[in-house]
Design a protein around this motif. Structure first.
Motif, PDB file in Angstrom:
ATOM      1  N   GLU A 189     -10.999  -5.989  -1.966  1.00  0.00           N
ATOM      2  CA  GLU A 189      -9.691  -6.205  -2.619  1.00  0.00           C
ATOM      3  C   GLU A 189      -9.819  -6.109  -4.140  1.00  0.00           C
ATOM      4  OE1 GLU A 189      -7.201  -6.072  -0.799  1.00  0.00           O
ATOM      5  OE2 GLU A 189      -7.497  -7.143   1.080  1.00  0.00           O
ATOM      6  N   VAL A 190     -10.920  -6.600  -4.686  1.00  0.00           N
ATOM      7  CA  VAL A 190     -11.115  -6.525  -6.143  1.00  0.00           C
ATOM      8  C   VAL A 190     -11.245  -5.063  -6.567  1.00  0.00           C
ATOM      9  CG1 VAL A 190     -12.724  -7.029  -8.040  1.00  0.00           C
ATOM     10  CG2 VAL A 190     -12.082  -8.839  -6.447  1.00  0.00           C
ATOM     11  N   ILE A 191     -12.012  -4.289  -5.819  1.00  0.00           N
ATOM     12  CA  ILE A 191     -12.186  -2.876  -6.159  1.00  0.00           C
ATOM     13  C   ILE A 191     -10.840  -2.139  -6.046  1.00  0.00           C
ATOM     14  CG2 ILE A 191     -13.345  -0.686  -5.517  1.00  0.00           C
ATOM     15  CD1 ILE A 191     -15.191  -2.891  -6.784  1.00  0.00           C
ATOM     16  N   LEU A 192     -10.088  -2.436  -4.979  1.00  0.00           N
ATOM     17  CA  LEU A 192      -8.790  -1.770  -4.814  1.00  0.00           C
ATOM     18  C   LEU A 192      -7.807  -2.206  -5.906  1.00  0.00           C
ATOM     19  CD1 LEU A 192      -7.046   0.197  -3.282  1.00  0.00           C
ATOM     20  CD2 LEU A 192      -6.561  -1.574  -1.587  1.00  0.00           C
ATOM     21  N   TYR A 193      -7.889  -3.457  -6.316  1.00  0.00           N
ATOM     22  CA  TYR A 193      -7.054  -3.955  -7.421  1.00  0.00           C
ATOM     23  C   TYR A 193      -7.341  -3.143  -8.685  1.00  0.00           C
ATOM     24  CZ  TYR A 193      -5.794  -6.891 -11.397  1.00  0.00           C
ATOM     25  OH  TYR A 193      -5.299  -7.333 -12.607  1.00  0.00           O
ATOM     26  N   ILE A 194      -8.606  -2.967  -9.012  1.00  0.00           N
ATOM     27  CA  ILE A 194      -8.989  -2.227 -10.230  1.00  0.00           C
ATOM     28  C   ILE A 194      -8.570  -0.752 -10.110  1.00  0.00           C
ATOM     29  CG2 ILE A 194     -10.974  -1.364 -11.579  1.00  0.00           C
ATOM     30  CD1 ILE A 194     -10.415  -4.242 -12.178  1.00  0.00           C
TER      31      ILE A 194
ATOM     32  N   ASN B  85     -16.871  -1.796   0.716  1.00  0.00           N
ATOM     33  CA  ASN B  85     -16.876  -0.616   1.595  1.00  0.00           C
ATOM     34  C   ASN B  85     -16.195   0.576   0.926  1.00  0.00           C
ATOM     35  OD1 ASN B  85     -17.772  -1.808   4.298  1.00  0.00           O
ATOM     36  ND2 ASN B  85     -16.161  -3.221   3.666  1.00  0.00           N
ATOM     37  N   LEU B  86     -15.578   0.350  -0.231  1.00  0.00           N
ATOM     38  CA  LEU B  86     -14.786   1.406  -0.873  1.00  0.00           C
ATOM     39  C   LEU B  86     -15.613   2.170  -1.902  1.00  0.00           C
ATOM     40  CD1 LEU B  86     -11.447  -0.550  -1.485  1.00  0.00           C
ATOM     41  CD2 LEU B  86     -12.189   0.676   0.564  1.00  0.00           C
ATOM     42  N   GLU B  87     -15.162   3.398  -2.175  1.00  0.00           N
ATOM     43  CA  GLU B  87     -15.822   4.254  -3.169  1.00  0.00           C
ATOM     44  C   GLU B  87     -14.937   4.331  -4.408  1.00  0.00           C
ATOM     45  OE1 GLU B  87     -18.512   6.566  -2.701  1.00  0.00           O
ATOM     46  OE2 GLU B  87     -18.996   5.668  -0.754  1.00  0.00           O
ATOM     47  N   GLU B  88     -15.569   4.503  -5.564  1.00  0.00           N
ATOM     48  CA  GLU B  88     -14.811   4.790  -6.780  1.00  0.00           C
ATOM     49  C   GLU B  88     -14.930   6.291  -7.068  1.00  0.00           C
ATOM     50  OE1 GLU B  88     -14.658   1.065  -9.656  1.00  0.00           O
ATOM     51  OE2 GLU B  88     -16.718   1.667  -9.253  1.00  0.00           O
TER      52      GLU B  88
ATOM     53  N   ARG C  75      -3.384   9.592  -2.514  1.00  0.00           N
ATOM     54  CA  ARG C  75      -4.196   9.835  -1.326  1.00  0.00           C
ATOM     55  C   ARG C  75      -5.415   8.887  -1.283  1.00  0.00           C
ATOM     56  NH1 ARG C  75      -3.394  13.824   2.198  1.00  0.00           N
ATOM     57  NH2 ARG C  75      -1.845  14.816   0.902  1.00  0.00           N
ATOM     58  N   ASN C  76      -6.090   8.766  -2.430  1.00  0.00           N
ATOM     59  CA  ASN C  76      -7.253   7.876  -2.500  1.00  0.00           C
ATOM     60  C   ASN C  76      -6.875   6.425  -2.188  1.00  0.00           C
ATOM     61  OD1 ASN C  76      -9.126   9.814  -3.183  1.00  0.00           O
ATOM     62  ND2 ASN C  76      -8.860   9.553  -5.388  1.00  0.00           N
TER      63      ASN C  76
ATOM     64  N   ASP D 198      -7.929   3.949   0.993  1.00  0.00           N
ATOM     65  CA  ASP D 198      -8.525   2.618   0.804  1.00  0.00           C
ATOM     66  C   ASP D 198      -7.753   1.544   1.571  1.00  0.00           C
ATOM     67  OD1 ASP D 198     -10.448   3.708  -0.825  1.00  0.00           O
ATOM     68  OD2 ASP D 198      -9.484   3.102  -2.700  1.00  0.00           O
ATOM     69  N   HIS D 199      -6.423   1.589   1.469  1.00  0.00           N
ATOM     70  CA  HIS D 199      -5.627   0.593   2.214  1.00  0.00           C
ATOM     71  C   HIS D 199      -5.892   0.730   3.717  1.00  0.00           C
ATOM     72  CE1 HIS D 199      -3.076  -1.398  -0.798  1.00  0.00           C
ATOM     73  NE2 HIS D 199      -3.166  -0.269  -1.464  1.00  0.00           N
ATOM     74  N   GLN D 200      -5.933   1.965   4.194  1.00  0.00           N
ATOM     75  CA  GLN D 200      -6.117   2.175   5.636  1.00  0.00           C
ATOM     76  C   GLN D 200      -7.519   1.756   6.084  1.00  0.00           C
ATOM     77  OE1 GLN D 200      -2.558   5.321   6.529  1.00  0.00           O
ATOM     78  NE2 GLN D 200      -4.582   6.207   6.307  1.00  0.00           N
TER      79      GLN D 200
END
Ligand SMILES: [Fe+2]
Length: 155
Positions: free
Chosen positions: A26-31, A89-92, A104-105, A109-111
């Motif tokens: 969630e922190v990575i997706l927030y950023i 689990n997410l990529e930047e 799209r990115n 990430d949400h999915q």
């Protein structure tokens, strides 16, 4: 003092580990969402700028709820960026000002998080932590709505 809330120490530790990984995601997706809010360029700039703002504000709330849940079950929340990067689990991706690419990115990430949550809910249910199941279900529904909104910008 350790919590005495009818869940074994071992189970609480497993739930906390799962929650800390979710916290990192969630922190990575927030950023990443905040970055899209800053670095978008296009003729619908103000719409996208505000749209992303609404999403990162919702993510910020989730981050706090997850971290506080970890404390409620007697564990400590991760809080260093290097720890989040190890756990996520997410990529930047590379920087982009392209709406399609950004959307799209973020949709991916949400999915990804939704799929992980669906799995996580089952695991936490087996660990008998009804409170966390409830929180994870609520968060999954929020991501489902955010993912729908993002997908609606995609052809
Ligand atoms: Fe802003």
């Amino acid at each position: 003092m350790k919590p005495n809330i009818g869940i074994s120490d071992k189970n609480l530790k497993s739930v906390a580990t799962l929650l800390n990984t979710l916290l990192a995601d969630e922190v990575i997706l927030y950023i990443k969402t905040r970055q899209a809010h800053w670095n978008y360029e296009g003729d619908n700039f103000m719409e996208m700028h505000k749209f992303y703002e609404g999403q990162y504000e919702e993510l910020a709330e989730m981050v706090d709820e997850i971290a506080e849940r970890i404390r409620m079950i007697g564990h400590h929340a991760e809080g260093r960026l290097k720890d989040f990067l190890k756990l996520t689990n997410l990529e930047e991706q590379n920087y982009t000002i392209d709406q399609n690419e950004q959307v799209r990115n973020l949709t991916d990430d949400h999915q990804t998080i939704i799929r992980l949550l669906r799995n996580g809910i089952e695991k936490v249910d087996k660990l008998k932590d009804a409170g966390t199941v409830d929180l994870l279900t609520k968060i999954m529904e929020q991501h489902e709505k955010m993912a729908w909104m993002l997908r609606s910008y995609l052809p």
